[in-house]
Design a protein around this motif. Structure first.
Motif, PDB file in Angstrom:
ATOM      1  N   ILE A  59      -7.993  12.766   5.059  1.00 41.20           N
ATOM      2  CA  ILE A  59      -6.902  12.703   4.082  1.00 41.20           C
ATOM      3  C   ILE A  59      -6.223  11.355   4.256  1.00 41.20           C
ATOM      4  CG2 ILE A  59      -4.603  13.599   3.527  1.00 41.20           C
ATOM      5  CD1 ILE A  59      -5.641  16.382   4.246  1.00 41.20           C
ATOM      6  N   GLY A  60      -6.124  10.567   3.168  1.00 43.09           N
ATOM      7  CA  GLY A  60      -5.522   9.270   3.355  1.00 43.09           C
ATOM      8  C   GLY A  60      -5.527   8.388   2.127  1.00 43.09           C
ATOM      9  N   PHE A  61      -5.692   7.088   2.351  1.00 43.34           N
ATOM     10  CA  PHE A  61      -5.572   6.129   1.254  1.00 43.34           C
ATOM     11  C   PHE A  61      -6.284   4.833   1.633  1.00 43.34           C
ATOM     12  CE2 PHE A  61      -2.150   5.374   4.200  1.00 43.34           C
ATOM     13  CZ  PHE A  61      -2.004   3.992   4.243  1.00 43.34           C
ATOM     14  N   ASN A  62      -6.636   4.070   0.613  1.00 47.10           N
ATOM     15  CA  ASN A  62      -7.035   2.679   0.787  1.00 47.10           C
ATOM     16  C   ASN A  62      -6.226   1.842  -0.196  1.00 47.10           C
ATOM     17  OD1 ASN A  62      -8.397   2.870  -1.736  1.00 47.10           O
ATOM     18  ND2 ASN A  62     -10.312   3.480  -0.725  1.00 47.10           N
ATOM     19  N   LYS A  63      -6.606   0.631  -0.435  1.00 44.03           N
ATOM     20  CA  LYS A  63      -5.770  -0.223  -1.279  1.00 44.03           C
ATOM     21  C   LYS A  63      -5.790   0.175  -2.750  1.00 44.03           C
ATOM     22  CE  LYS A  63      -9.221  -3.844  -2.171  1.00 44.03           C
ATOM     23  NZ  LYS A  63      -9.242  -3.655  -3.629  1.00 44.03           N
ATOM     24  N   ASP A  64      -6.738   1.036  -3.132  1.00 40.98           N
ATOM     25  CA  ASP A  64      -6.904   1.379  -4.544  1.00 40.98           C
ATOM     26  C   ASP A  64      -6.512   2.803  -4.907  1.00 40.98           C
ATOM     27  OD1 ASP A  64      -8.112  -1.158  -5.365  1.00 40.98           O
ATOM     28  OD2 ASP A  64      -9.794  -0.546  -4.109  1.00 40.98           O
ATOM     29  N   LEU A  65      -6.600   3.729  -3.981  1.00 45.34           N
ATOM     30  CA  LEU A  65      -6.310   5.121  -4.307  1.00 45.34           C
ATOM     31  C   LEU A  65      -5.908   5.889  -3.065  1.00 45.34           C
ATOM     32  CD1 LEU A  65      -9.560   7.206  -4.683  1.00 45.34           C
ATOM     33  CD2 LEU A  65      -9.661   4.809  -4.100  1.00 45.34           C
ATOM     34  N   ALA A  66      -5.333   7.067  -3.290  1.00 48.76           N
ATOM     35  CA  ALA A  66      -4.926   7.971  -2.217  1.00 48.76           C
ATOM     36  C   ALA A  66      -5.362   9.374  -2.596  1.00 48.76           C
ATOM     37  CB  ALA A  66      -3.412   7.919  -2.020  1.00 48.76           C
ATOM     38  N   TRP A  67      -5.613  10.207  -1.596  1.00 53.04           N
ATOM     39  CA  TRP A  67      -6.065  11.571  -1.879  1.00 53.04           C
ATOM     40  C   TRP A  67      -5.634  12.512  -0.757  1.00 53.04           C
ATOM     41  CZ3 TRP A  67      -8.977   7.881   0.405  1.00 53.04           C
ATOM     42  CH2 TRP A  67      -9.599   8.214   1.605  1.00 53.04           C
ATOM     43  N   THR A  68      -5.654  13.774  -1.079  1.00 52.40           N
ATOM     44  CA  THR A  68      -5.451  14.816  -0.082  1.00 52.40           C
ATOM     45  C   THR A  68      -6.357  15.986  -0.428  1.00 52.40           C
ATOM     46  OG1 THR A  68      -3.805  16.151   1.079  1.00 52.40           O
ATOM     47  CG2 THR A  68      -3.524  15.944  -1.303  1.00 52.40           C
TER      48      THR A  68
ATOM     49  N   SER B 145     -12.042   3.258  -6.922  1.00 46.61           N
ATOM     50  CA  SER B 145     -11.373   3.747  -8.129  1.00 46.61           C
ATOM     51  C   SER B 145     -11.532   5.254  -8.189  1.00 46.61           C
ATOM     52  CB  SER B 145     -11.992   3.120  -9.380  1.00 46.61           C
ATOM     53  OG  SER B 145     -13.337   3.570  -9.535  1.00 46.61           O
ATOM     54  N   LEU B 146     -10.756   5.895  -9.059  1.00 48.06           N
ATOM     55  CA  LEU B 146     -10.930   7.329  -9.252  1.00 48.06           C
ATOM     56  C   LEU B 146     -12.305   7.640  -9.818  1.00 48.06           C
ATOM     57  CD1 LEU B 146      -7.643   8.988 -10.563  1.00 48.06           C
ATOM     58  CD2 LEU B 146      -8.605   8.987  -8.282  1.00 48.06           C
ATOM     59  N   ASP B 147     -12.820   6.785 -10.678  1.00 53.47           N
ATOM     60  CA  ASP B 147     -14.155   7.002 -11.223  1.00 53.47           C
ATOM     61  C   ASP B 147     -15.200   7.012 -10.111  1.00 53.47           C
ATOM     62  OD1 ASP B 147     -13.154   7.164 -13.779  1.00 53.47           O
ATOM     63  OD2 ASP B 147     -13.653   5.096 -14.313  1.00 53.47           O
ATOM     64  N   GLU B 148     -15.059   6.080  -9.174  1.00 58.16           N
ATOM     65  CA  GLU B 148     -16.009   6.022  -8.063  1.00 58.16           C
ATOM     66  C   GLU B 148     -15.838   7.220  -7.136  1.00 58.16           C
ATOM     67  OE1 GLU B 148     -17.171   2.896  -4.490  1.00 58.16           O
ATOM     68  OE2 GLU B 148     -16.327   2.117  -6.380  1.00 58.16           O
ATOM     69  N   LEU B 149     -14.601   7.633  -6.920  1.00 56.48           N
ATOM     70  CA  LEU B 149     -14.340   8.818  -6.107  1.00 56.48           C
ATOM     71  C   LEU B 149     -14.980  10.039  -6.737  1.00 56.48           C
ATOM     72  CD1 LEU B 149     -12.493   9.881  -3.647  1.00 56.48           C
ATOM     73  CD2 LEU B 149     -10.965  10.632  -5.467  1.00 56.48           C
ATOM     74  N   ARG B 150     -14.741  10.232  -8.026  1.00 54.71           N
ATOM     75  CA  ARG B 150     -15.297  11.386  -8.739  1.00 54.71           C
ATOM     76  C   ARG B 150     -16.814  11.375  -8.715  1.00 54.71           C
ATOM     77  NH1 ARG B 150     -13.383  10.317 -13.346  1.00 54.71           N
ATOM     78  NH2 ARG B 150     -15.263   9.278 -14.102  1.00 54.71           N
ATOM     79  N   ALA B 151     -17.423  10.210  -8.978  1.00 52.99           N
ATOM     80  CA  ALA B 151     -18.881  10.122  -9.010  1.00 52.99           C
ATOM     81  C   ALA B 151     -19.481  10.447  -7.650  1.00 52.99           C
ATOM     82  CB  ALA B 151     -19.302   8.729  -9.465  1.00 52.99           C
ATOM     83  N   GLY B 152     -18.830   9.990  -6.572  1.00 52.08           N
ATOM     84  CA  GLY B 152     -19.348  10.266  -5.243  1.00 52.08           C
ATOM     85  C   GLY B 152     -19.268  11.734  -4.878  1.00 52.08           C
ATOM     86  N   ILE B 153     -18.179  12.378  -5.265  1.00 51.75           N
ATOM     87  CA  ILE B 153     -18.040  13.812  -4.972  1.00 51.75           C
ATOM     88  C   ILE B 153     -19.046  14.617  -5.785  1.00 51.75           C
ATOM     89  CG2 ILE B 153     -16.483  15.797  -5.145  1.00 51.75           C
ATOM     90  CD1 ILE B 153     -14.175  13.888  -4.502  1.00 51.75           C
TER      91      ILE B 153
ATOM     92  N   VAL C 107      -7.222  16.232  -4.396  1.00 55.23           N
ATOM     93  CA  VAL C 107      -6.108  15.858  -5.265  1.00 55.23           C
ATOM     94  C   VAL C 107      -5.866  14.372  -5.047  1.00 55.23           C
ATOM     95  CG1 VAL C 107      -3.683  16.259  -5.844  1.00 55.23           C
ATOM     96  CG2 VAL C 107      -5.115  18.171  -5.061  1.00 55.23           C
ATOM     97  N   ALA C 108      -5.983  13.553  -6.102  1.00 50.43           N
ATOM     98  CA  ALA C 108      -5.969  12.100  -5.912  1.00 50.43           C
ATOM     99  C   ALA C 108      -5.217  11.396  -7.027  1.00 50.43           C
ATOM    100  CB  ALA C 108      -7.406  11.571  -5.848  1.00 50.43           C
ATOM    101  N   ALA C 109      -4.765  10.182  -6.706  1.00 51.45           N
ATOM    102  CA  ALA C 109      -4.170   9.276  -7.694  1.00 51.45           C
ATOM    103  C   ALA C 109      -4.554   7.857  -7.322  1.00 51.45           C
ATOM    104  CB  ALA C 109      -2.648   9.419  -7.729  1.00 51.45           C
ATOM    105  N   ASP C 110      -4.612   6.978  -8.328  1.00 49.99           N
ATOM    106  CA  ASP C 110      -4.956   5.589  -8.041  1.00 49.99           C
ATOM    107  C   ASP C 110      -3.800   4.655  -8.373  1.00 49.99           C
ATOM    108  OD1 ASP C 110      -4.951   5.247 -10.791  1.00 49.99           O
ATOM    109  OD2 ASP C 110      -7.113   4.969 -10.963  1.00 49.99           O
ATOM    110  N   LYS C 111      -4.005   3.386  -8.082  1.00 53.42           N
ATOM    111  CA  LYS C 111      -2.942   2.396  -8.268  1.00 53.42           C
ATOM    112  C   LYS C 111      -2.591   2.196  -9.738  1.00 53.42           C
ATOM    113  CE  LYS C 111      -6.320  -1.379  -8.190  1.00 53.42           C
ATOM    114  NZ  LYS C 111      -6.815  -2.556  -7.439  1.00 53.42           N
TER     115      LYS C 111
END
Length: 803
Positions: free
Chosen positions: A291-300, A403-411, A423-427
């Protein structure tokens, strides 16, 4: 680019032929014969306030190495015990009947049988073979780092909890795979251990032995999972550009877990320059950020309500209860004998054995009086996550998503999350919820056709017992899924919004009331059902903020307001029902409790009226009285005056049924019972909640706010009575984090409620517990400048050659 800083060796590390400390800034040239070979593993560990390690390496192997070393520094005894458990060796060291530290832990012998079954060598080897090369390097590095720290300290130099303990040993990559498989099973077969061990063929001595019975509902009862999802659950909120003050994304992470044992979180920051830069927390021992964040997005993450297992009713051969019939063909179960060494009272070891019976539809289980193994039928449990070898790969892909698109595609592609929503949000101010996990592929049509009538009610709550006599009722295979028998990621629930998404362990249905998610199979997500108190209070507070009806200025959310949503500690069901409870105070003051005791309600009613309807530290005893009332209302048949309405799921059900004098008198009796119970628990009328619920740390008791999920408290803290008085927290809010994006990048604040270390001698054993008590949110140093300028900054460089 930030220049590399000069590195000095750690002062306390001792060298050996296998352990060499090198300055990472030193240059080496593999082509020059006069210079030493580069180390196999190398990492920097920079510590900032509260002991948070910022681990930096040039590759995956070095990163894992640094993580393993840092975690061992803080929690080597916990990791050593985790290795023992995953290898099925608890009975060998601690005896057969002892249990782990959590309240629902099974006896050691049952635990050992189970983990030896799921972690047999072939399964572990398969899990390892299916790891991508970077994950293998990460794990190998982790093992090297852990082992190096153990070598340096020696058993005599370990914390008191495991000093010179026979059960502490070096770690292997197989151990890590076993631990990962254990985490995967937490959402499925890990809840069935006693039922799996209880199964034995009818007519045998083992079958004649009385089966252990649980105090509460079993895992085949929907009420069991309802409690689990609410109790060891989480809250997650992602706010988008239409909801935040600056129009960028913001995330609240509030996972709930045990304060002791394996599921404790650990804070860390991981960096491979140019490749990875991610910060947050991980389940102990996992070599990445969960659970955490990088420079582009955060999630839990939040525990989801999907089922990750199926149960199967086998039709047996009348001549042999270990043979069953599928598609008219008789097949034999496979007997798997598990041997476990058990320490006796005199210290000697004996071997105990247990036979499991396996089929392609899982392992035979027994739930007394519910799912019995007799001469006609048997029941198996099939855990889909035991075929999920993708967890490490999944979280690593999330850690590096841009990005959220990359997060979604990977999942969607990996489908490696075992039992948690994302649960996620991006910059840029977009939000996303994905209920994409490992779920048996049982479409609604198959559920209707394959669940026997006896089990239809359970199926409506996602507990599926399927007809095992026909292969047509086995979970489907989807070529788009990465594993046979599970749904493809793209077919599972998700929602993208610019305002908010949220989850508090209810189904995906009410992620955002403006866009309900409907039409999924029961095993995935159930819609149009009553929501839990945390879901309702979370949505209600979000809606009030965005509508500007919460008494604060504006209609956008700030980071401090998002934190206040959690730490307000409002008791939701008090806001729904206190007016009726106070009606019980308007009549006679002398009321008889159920046991015949006469109770004077004068003081209790005054306390209830004065109570601020919170579980804050200064809450008066009215909180105790209301809690005692709420615990009885279902049995007293006083709920609800306004029933649940799917068209108004946030505001219903509500109110108490006080439509006649008899019900009012019944509520007075309930209140009298609550007063007696609260006083019997040791809560004095003039004491506050902070004087009752306290975490005992090194002889000091730290007041802890928050309360049980049953009362609709967003900030869940469960506690148990302490023999010396008061209550000790056992589970609930753990790693609490908010991340807000602005033009300078992620601005993160977080507190780990129980601290980084389980060692009472560590300075990080209770430091963050004090912060949690004060509702203090430290800012996390993320950039290089923030890290190196932290007043607590300390740095070591470690490296290791492999001879």
């Amino acid at each position: 680019m930030t220049p590399r800083l000069p590195v000095s060796p750690a002062p306390l590390l001792r060298a050996s032929s296998a352990v060499l400390l090198l300055a990472l800034s030193a240059c080496s040239n593999d082509n020059h014969p006069s210079e030493p070979a580069a180390p196999r593993y190398a990492a920097e560990i920079r510590r900032t306030a509260y002991g948070v390690p910022h681990i930096k390496a040039d590759d995956d192997a070095g990163l894992g190495y640094g993580i393993g070393y840092a975690y061992a520094q803080d929690n080597i005894c916990l990791m050593a015990a985790r290795i023992v458990t995953a290898n099925g060796e608890r009975s060998k060291y601690f005896g057969a009947e002892a249990r782990g530290v959590t309240e629902d832990a099974v006896p050691n012998l049952a635990s050992d049988y189970y983990y030896r079954l799921i972690n047999e060598p072939e399964a572990v080897a398969t899990a390892w073979q299916q790891q991508p090369a970077p994950m293998r390097a990460l794990v190998e590095g982790y093992v090297a780092g852990y082992n190096q720290y153990l070598e340096e300290r020696g058993k005599a130099g370990l914390p008191e909890a495991c000093k010179n303990a026979a059960w502490v040993r070096s770690m292997s990559t197989a151990d890590m795979m076993k631990i990962v498989r254990r985490y995967a099973a937490e959402g499925g077969s890990g809840h069935f251990i006693d039922l799996l061990v209880a199964a034995a063929p009818p007519g045998t001595a083992a079958a004649a032995a009385p089966a252990p019975r649980r105090a509460g509902p079993s895992p085949i009862d929907p009420e069991y999972w309802k409690r689990q999802h609410a109790r060891i659950g989480s809250n997650g909120v992602a706010l988008g550009k239409d909801a935040t003050e600056n129009g960028q994304g913001m995330v609240l992470a509030n996972p709930h877990n045990f304060w002791k044992g394996d599921l404790r979180f650990y804070q860390l920051h991981l960096t491979i320059p140019g490749k990875l830069d991610v910060m947050g927390a991980s389940l102990g021992g996992m070599p990445m950020v969960s659970i955490g964040f990088n420079k582009d997005l955060a999630w839990t993450h939040t525990n989801n309500t999907s089922a990750h297992f199926t149960l199967h009713q086998l039709q047996l051969d009348p001549q042999d209860p270990t043979r069953y019939v599928v598609d008219g063909q008789v097949r034999s179960m496979t007997r798997k004998r598990i041997d476990v060494e058990v320490r006796q009272a005199d210290g000697s070891l004996v071997t105990r054995s247990h036979d499991f019976y396996q089929t392609p539809l899982g392992v035979v289980m027994r739930a007394p009086d519910e799912l019995e193994w007799n001469r006609k039928v048997a029941y198996t449990m099939l855990d889909a996550n035991l075929g999920n070898h993708r967890m490490l790969e999944q979280w690593r892909a999330m850690n590096s998503a841009r990005s959220l698109d990359e997060l979604r595609a990977g999942i969607d592609r990996i489908v490696g999350l075992p039992w948690v929503n994302t649960v996620a949000a991006d910059k840029d101010g977009k939000t996303l919820l994905m209920d994409v996990t490992v779920v048996p592929n049982v479409p609604l049509a198959k559920e209707k056709a394959c669940v026997p009538d006896r089990f239809k009610d359970a199926a409506a709550s996602a507990i599926l017992v399927l007809d095992g006599s026909t292969s047509a009722c086995s979970p489907d295979n989807d070529p788009a899924a990465p594993q046979p028998g599970i749904f493809a990621g793209a077919s599972l629930p998700r929602l993208e919004r610019n305002d908010f998404v949220q989850n508090s362990n209810d189904s995906a249905w009410l992620t955002n009331p403006a866009a309900p998610l409907t039409g999924f199979p029961s095993i995935v997500s159930i819609d149009a059902i009553e929501q839990g108190g945390r879901t309702r209070i979370g949505i209600a507070q979000l809606q009030a903020r965005l509508a500007g009806t919460d008494g604060m200025a504006g209609r956008r959310m700030s980071a401090s307001q998002l934190q206040g949503l959690l730490f307000s500690n409002r008791v939701y069901y008090a806001s729904q029902n206190m007016d009726e409870v106070l009606r019980a105070c308007d009549g006679a003051r002398q009321v008889q409790a159920t046991d015949g005791t006469t109770v004077d309600l004068t003081q209790p009613c005054a306390s209830l009226r004065a109570w601020d309807r919170s579980a804050n530290l200064d809450a008066n005893i009215g909180f105790g009285y209301f809690s005692g009332v709420w615990d009885q209302l279902y049995e007293a048949d006083l709920l609800w005056a306004v029933p649940f309405n799917p068209a108004d799921p946030v505001n219903t059900p509500r109110g108490l049924r006080l439509d006649d004098a008899a019900r009012v008198n019944s509520l007075r009796t309930v209140l009298a019972n609550a007063v007696l119970a609260t006083h019997a628990s040791g809560w004095q009328p003039d004491a506050t909640w902070g004087q009752v619920q306290q975490s005992e740390r090194g002889g000091k008791r730290i007041p802890i706010h928050g309360g049980r999920y049953e009362y609709g408290i967003y900030n869940v803290i469960a506690s148990e009575a302490r023999a010396s008085g008061g209550r000790e927290p056992t589970e609930g809010s753990s790693y609490v984090q908010t991340v807000m994006f602005d033009r300078n990048g992620p601005q993160a604040q977080a507190v780990l409620a129980y601290g980084q270390s389980v060692d009472p001698a560590s300075p990080h054993y209770a430091d963050q517990t004090e912060l949690y008590s004060r509702k203090t949110w430290p800012t996390l140093p993320f950039t290089e400048t923030q890290i190196t300028s932290d007043p607590a900054y300390k740095r070591i460089a470690i490296s290791r050659k492999v001879q």
